[in-house]
Scaffold this motif. Sequence first.
Motif, PDB file in Angstrom:
ATOM      1  N   ASN A 192      -7.383  10.642   2.048  1.00 13.03           N
ATOM      2  CA  ASN A 192      -6.162  11.339   1.641  1.00 13.03           C
ATOM      3  C   ASN A 192      -6.183  12.717   2.297  1.00 13.03           C
ATOM      4  O   ASN A 192      -7.248  13.208   2.690  1.00 13.03           O
ATOM      5  CB  ASN A 192      -6.105  11.461   0.124  1.00 13.03           C
ATOM      6  CG  ASN A 192      -4.706  11.731  -0.397  1.00 13.03           C
ATOM      7  OD1 ASN A 192      -3.762  11.895   0.378  1.00 13.03           O
ATOM      8  ND2 ASN A 192      -4.559  11.784  -1.711  1.00 13.03           N
ATOM      9  N   VAL A 224      -7.722   2.323  -3.475  1.00 12.15           N
ATOM     10  CA  VAL A 224      -8.632   3.109  -2.638  1.00 12.15           C
ATOM     11  C   VAL A 224      -9.912   2.343  -2.343  1.00 12.15           C
ATOM     12  O   VAL A 224     -10.213   1.322  -2.953  1.00 12.15           O
ATOM     13  CB  VAL A 224      -8.980   4.464  -3.301  1.00 12.15           C
ATOM     14  CG1 VAL A 224      -7.750   5.348  -3.403  1.00 12.15           C
ATOM     15  CG2 VAL A 224      -9.634   4.262  -4.652  1.00 12.15           C
ATOM     16  N   HIS A 236     -13.599   2.491   8.321  1.00 14.19           N
ATOM     17  CA  HIS A 236     -13.379   1.110   7.884  1.00 14.19           C
ATOM     18  C   HIS A 236     -13.752   0.112   8.967  1.00 14.19           C
ATOM     19  O   HIS A 236     -13.539   0.345  10.154  1.00 14.19           O
ATOM     20  CB  HIS A 236     -11.918   0.914   7.498  1.00 14.19           C
ATOM     21  CG  HIS A 236     -11.624  -0.433   6.937  1.00 14.19           C
ATOM     22  ND1 HIS A 236     -11.138  -1.472   7.712  1.00 14.19           N
ATOM     23  CD2 HIS A 236     -11.775  -0.935   5.684  1.00 14.19           C
ATOM     24  CE1 HIS A 236     -10.987  -2.539   6.955  1.00 14.19           C
ATOM     25  NE2 HIS A 236     -11.359  -2.244   5.725  1.00 14.19           N
ATOM     26  N   GLN A 291       0.832  -1.208   0.000  1.00  9.30           N
ATOM     27  CA  GLN A 291       0.000   0.000   0.000  1.00  9.30           C
ATOM     28  C   GLN A 291       0.868   1.261   0.000  1.00  9.30           C
ATOM     29  O   GLN A 291       0.555   2.249  -0.668  1.00  9.30           O
ATOM     30  CB  GLN A 291      -0.922  -0.009   1.218  1.00  9.30           C
ATOM     31  CG  GLN A 291      -1.819  -1.236   1.327  1.00  9.30           C
ATOM     32  CD  GLN A 291      -2.893  -1.296   0.273  1.00  9.30           C
ATOM     33  OE1 GLN A 291      -3.339  -0.253  -0.216  1.00  9.30           O
ATOM     34  NE2 GLN A 291      -3.334  -2.491  -0.085  1.00  9.30           N
ATOM     35  N   ALA A 298      -6.753  -1.569   5.689  1.00 10.82           N
ATOM     36  CA  ALA A 298      -7.071  -0.139   5.715  1.00 10.82           C
ATOM     37  C   ALA A 298      -5.994   0.547   6.527  1.00 10.82           C
ATOM     38  O   ALA A 298      -5.391  -0.059   7.429  1.00 10.82           O
ATOM     39  CB  ALA A 298      -8.442   0.120   6.322  1.00 10.82           C
ATOM     40  N   GLN A 315       1.037   4.288  -2.850  1.00 11.58           N
ATOM     41  CA  GLN A 315       0.946   5.723  -2.582  1.00 11.58           C
ATOM     42  C   GLN A 315       2.085   6.470  -3.258  1.00 11.58           C
ATOM     43  O   GLN A 315       1.888   7.548  -3.840  1.00 11.58           O
ATOM     44  CB  GLN A 315       0.985   5.973  -1.070  1.00 11.58           C
ATOM     45  CG  GLN A 315      -0.273   5.571  -0.340  1.00 11.58           C
ATOM     46  CD  GLN A 315      -0.193   5.890   1.142  1.00 11.58           C
ATOM     47  OE1 GLN A 315       0.828   5.640   1.789  1.00 11.58           O
ATOM     48  NE2 GLN A 315      -1.261   6.439   1.696  1.00 11.58           N
ATOM     49  N   TYR A 367     -11.257   5.487   2.423  1.00 12.75           N
ATOM     50  CA  TYR A 367      -9.880   5.966   2.258  1.00 12.75           C
ATOM     51  C   TYR A 367      -9.818   7.485   2.445  1.00 12.75           C
ATOM     52  O   TYR A 367     -10.557   8.232   1.809  1.00 12.75           O
ATOM     53  CB  TYR A 367      -9.391   5.594   0.870  1.00 12.75           C
ATOM     54  CG  TYR A 367      -7.898   5.724   0.652  1.00 12.75           C
ATOM     55  CD1 TYR A 367      -7.100   4.593   0.588  1.00 12.75           C
ATOM     56  CD2 TYR A 367      -7.281   6.965   0.485  1.00 12.75           C
ATOM     57  CE1 TYR A 367      -5.732   4.678   0.372  1.00 12.75           C
ATOM     58  CE2 TYR A 367      -5.924   7.066   0.273  1.00 12.75           C
ATOM     59  CZ  TYR A 367      -5.150   5.923   0.215  1.00 12.75           C
ATOM     60  OH  TYR A 367      -3.791   6.023  -0.006  1.00 12.75           O
ATOM     61  N   GLU A 418      -8.317   5.443   8.911  1.00 11.38           N
ATOM     62  CA  GLU A 418      -9.652   5.174   8.386  1.00 11.38           C
ATOM     63  C   GLU A 418     -10.608   4.654   9.455  1.00 11.38           C
ATOM     64  O   GLU A 418     -11.797   4.443   9.172  1.00 11.38           O
ATOM     65  CB  GLU A 418      -9.574   4.174   7.236  1.00 11.38           C
ATOM     66  CG  GLU A 418      -8.787   4.662   6.034  1.00 11.38           C
ATOM     67  CD  GLU A 418      -8.672   3.602   4.953  1.00 11.38           C
ATOM     68  OE1 GLU A 418      -9.725   3.042   4.560  1.00 11.38           O
ATOM     69  OE2 GLU A 418      -7.542   3.315   4.513  1.00 11.38           O
TER      70      GLU A 418
END
Length: 412
Positions: free
Chosen positions: A393, A387, A188, A131, A194, A135, A391, A198
């Motif tokens: 950001n 995503v 989540h 993950q 996750a 990114q 998610y 989240e």
Amino acid sequence: MTRALRDRFLAARKLTIDLVKPLSDADATVQSMPDASPAKWHLAHVTWFLETFILRDHVPGYKAFDDDFAYLFNSYYEAEGARHARAARGLITRPSLTVVQTYRAHVEAALDAHWNNLPETALELVELGIQHEQQHQELLLTDILHLFAQNPTFPAYWPEPVMRAVPDQQTRTAQWLAGPTGVQSIGHAGSDFAFDCEGPRHEVFLKPFALSSRTVSNGDWMQFIDDNGYTEPRHWLSDGWAWVQRERVEAPLYWQKDRDGRWLSFGLDGLRAVDPSAPVTHISLYEADAYASWAGARLPTEAEWEVCAAPEDASAGNQLDAAGPVRPNADGADSLFGNVWQWTGSAYRPYPGFRAAAGAVGEYNGKFMSGQFVLRGGSCATPRGHVRASYRNFFYPHQRWQFTGLRLARDV
């Protein structure tokens, strides 16, 4: 380690290498601004992450590839000691791009040799490493775009056209779609991966609202510009107006006019005419908020966005599938996922009950929960499958070198 996890790991690592194939050593070394990092640094940093938190901590007797790399390629992990200044990453002319690629291969081979002996906690870090790499794939692309935009010849990273010209295509009329109201759950939940920020899942109360059926288009934004959107202070937050005045902002980042007064935009595929039907991108939170005010609407909260997105397919829309041309397009404008990250009006703060993980890995998200705003949905540069509806950001309100856009909301 399961075969599926290993295959995903190797696929992510390969995509990063594919993304840098068009770059020279010079391209991969230069840093265009403090917020951006050289491609070479991205390549090494995600590898240092794997070497440090998996090989060093879970493989007895592992010897680091190069002891200096811990100083050069640590990003912000205070628990890992001193590090090279972020704004000076472009001064790391050595190691070369070739050496960094050798470093990547060395770490991958060491992990491969110990797959079957890694404990469950290390396997969880492999997932985090995948993950994390995804990114940085998006950051790598947006940083290259900013770098190439400083070149007066506007070189194309991918010279192939992204899509056929669509001069006759009309922007679809936006519809207002009512969202769920009352007590709703966000955040989540479940066993799938996750990031810590989240969760925990919790309840929120939503008053009646509606979300636009599409993101704001370039054509919409041209109307905002033509109506003196950048010169009328009444629509701007105070900090935003000060930013516009100080930076002399007149249009989205990478926009310019040709000799005939037509808007052009620079992208990874070079300098092209602005497509009025495509989503506007490379705008700050300040610009997004001003546009929403001008349009008689507002930015959605992250809770409103998430409850609308939860039933949707997070892998839909215009997202990154492989190394190739990347640009927002009109085809994905209706999707809640992909094309452009969508600014929300929500501050990036911890959810009720949030606790950062122990150790250096706990520095991943929690310590940045100050002064930033949440974006949702992913972009054309986000690897597909990365995503999900929960998610989060986050960027500072003045930042716009990422593929950032907006979708309007309003009270009902």
